[in-house]
Design a protein around this motif. Sequence first.
Motif, mmCIF file in Angstrom:
data_model
loop_
_atom_site.group_PDB
_atom_site.id
_atom_site.type_symbol
_atom_site.label_atom_id
_atom_site.label_comp_id
_atom_site.label_asym_id
_atom_site.label_seq_id
_atom_site.Cartn_x
_atom_site.Cartn_y
_atom_site.Cartn_z
ATOM 1 N N LYS A 30 0.872 -1.330 -0.050
ATOM 2 C CA LYS A 30 0.038 -0.062 0.012
ATOM 3 C C LYS A 30 0.762 1.402 -0.152
ATOM 4 O O LYS A 30 1.934 1.318 0.736
ATOM 5 C CB LYS A 30 -0.920 0.077 1.120
ATOM 6 C CG LYS A 30 -1.829 -1.122 1.351
ATOM 7 C CD LYS A 30 -3.059 -1.114 0.321
ATOM 8 C CE LYS A 30 -3.808 -2.328 0.400
ATOM 9 N NZ LYS A 30 -5.007 -2.149 -0.453
ATOM 10 N N LYS B 162 -9.130 -0.429 8.528
ATOM 11 C CA LYS B 162 -10.216 -0.770 7.815
ATOM 12 C C LYS B 162 -10.001 -0.290 6.252
ATOM 13 O O LYS B 162 -10.502 -0.867 5.412
ATOM 14 C CB LYS B 162 -11.500 -0.060 8.555
ATOM 15 C CG LYS B 162 -12.883 -0.161 7.895
ATOM 16 C CD LYS B 162 -13.861 0.167 8.764
ATOM 17 C CE LYS B 162 -15.339 -0.096 7.934
ATOM 18 N NZ LYS B 162 -16.240 0.429 8.923
ATOM 19 N N HIS B 163 -9.730 0.793 6.114
ATOM 20 C CA HIS B 163 -9.930 1.667 4.789
ATOM 21 C C HIS B 163 -8.785 1.367 3.892
ATOM 22 O O HIS B 163 -8.787 1.393 2.767
ATOM 23 C CB HIS B 163 -10.305 2.975 4.922
ATOM 24 C CG HIS B 163 -11.474 3.245 5.558
ATOM 25 N ND1 HIS B 163 -12.907 3.026 4.912
ATOM 26 C CD2 HIS B 163 -11.957 3.823 6.941
ATOM 27 C CE1 HIS B 163 -13.601 3.227 5.799
ATOM 28 N NE2 HIS B 163 -13.137 3.589 7.160
ATOM 29 N N GLU C 90 -7.519 -2.712 4.731
ATOM 30 C CA GLU C 90 -8.952 -3.683 4.475
ATOM 31 C C GLU C 90 -8.839 -4.950 5.407
ATOM 32 O O GLU C 90 -9.192 -5.959 5.105
ATOM 33 C CB GLU C 90 -8.996 -4.217 3.025
ATOM 34 C CG GLU C 90 -9.403 -2.906 1.998
ATOM 35 C CD GLU C 90 -9.251 -3.170 0.872
ATOM 36 O OE1 GLU C 90 -8.972 -4.261 0.400
ATOM 37 O OE2 GLU C 90 -9.404 -2.096 -0.243
ATOM 38 N N ASP D 281 -10.145 -6.873 8.791
ATOM 39 C CA ASP D 281 -11.087 -7.334 9.381
ATOM 40 C C ASP D 281 -11.032 -7.036 10.971
ATOM 41 O O ASP D 281 -12.092 -7.035 11.541
ATOM 42 C CB ASP D 281 -11.753 -8.764 9.192
ATOM 43 C CG ASP D 281 -12.196 -9.213 8.027
ATOM 44 O OD1 ASP D 281 -12.721 -8.546 7.142
ATOM 45 O OD2 ASP D 281 -11.888 -10.302 7.607
#
Length: 140
Positions: free
Chosen positions: A25, A46-47, A50, A52
């Motif tokens: 990323k 989360k964003h 990604e 859980d």
Amino acid sequence: MVSIYTIFENSITQLLSYAQGKEQKGLSIKDINDCSLTAKFNKYMKHVLEFDFQIPEHSIKDISTLSKVRNCIAHANGNLPAMSKEKIDELKTLERSGVGIELTSMHIDVSYDFLNKCMAAVEKIVRELMDYLEARYGFN
């Protein structure tokens, strides 16, 4: 208190940096803004990653308490008159809740039990994230 908070911040930052590399990323945790450190971490997981996994609400409360006491010590050397009325009122609320701090007219006293509880809360969050990363990426 300062060291315990630093362990939390640095450990989670390092683990998320590792995950950033694994996930390839471009955005790092430093690129994320939010009102609190735990909210920033959760938003990144989360964003961006990604995941859980999120830091649970009860742990966020523990870190918030740690942060309030840490800030008094780090920014005012535990000296209450050097703090704003709003911050002193937050500490008085914590004291009344029985977390393990005591306010005198001039200083904050932190109990050994409170220190242990803070360290245990940090260890739990770090361990849970490490377990999640190990399950996701294996043992590298």
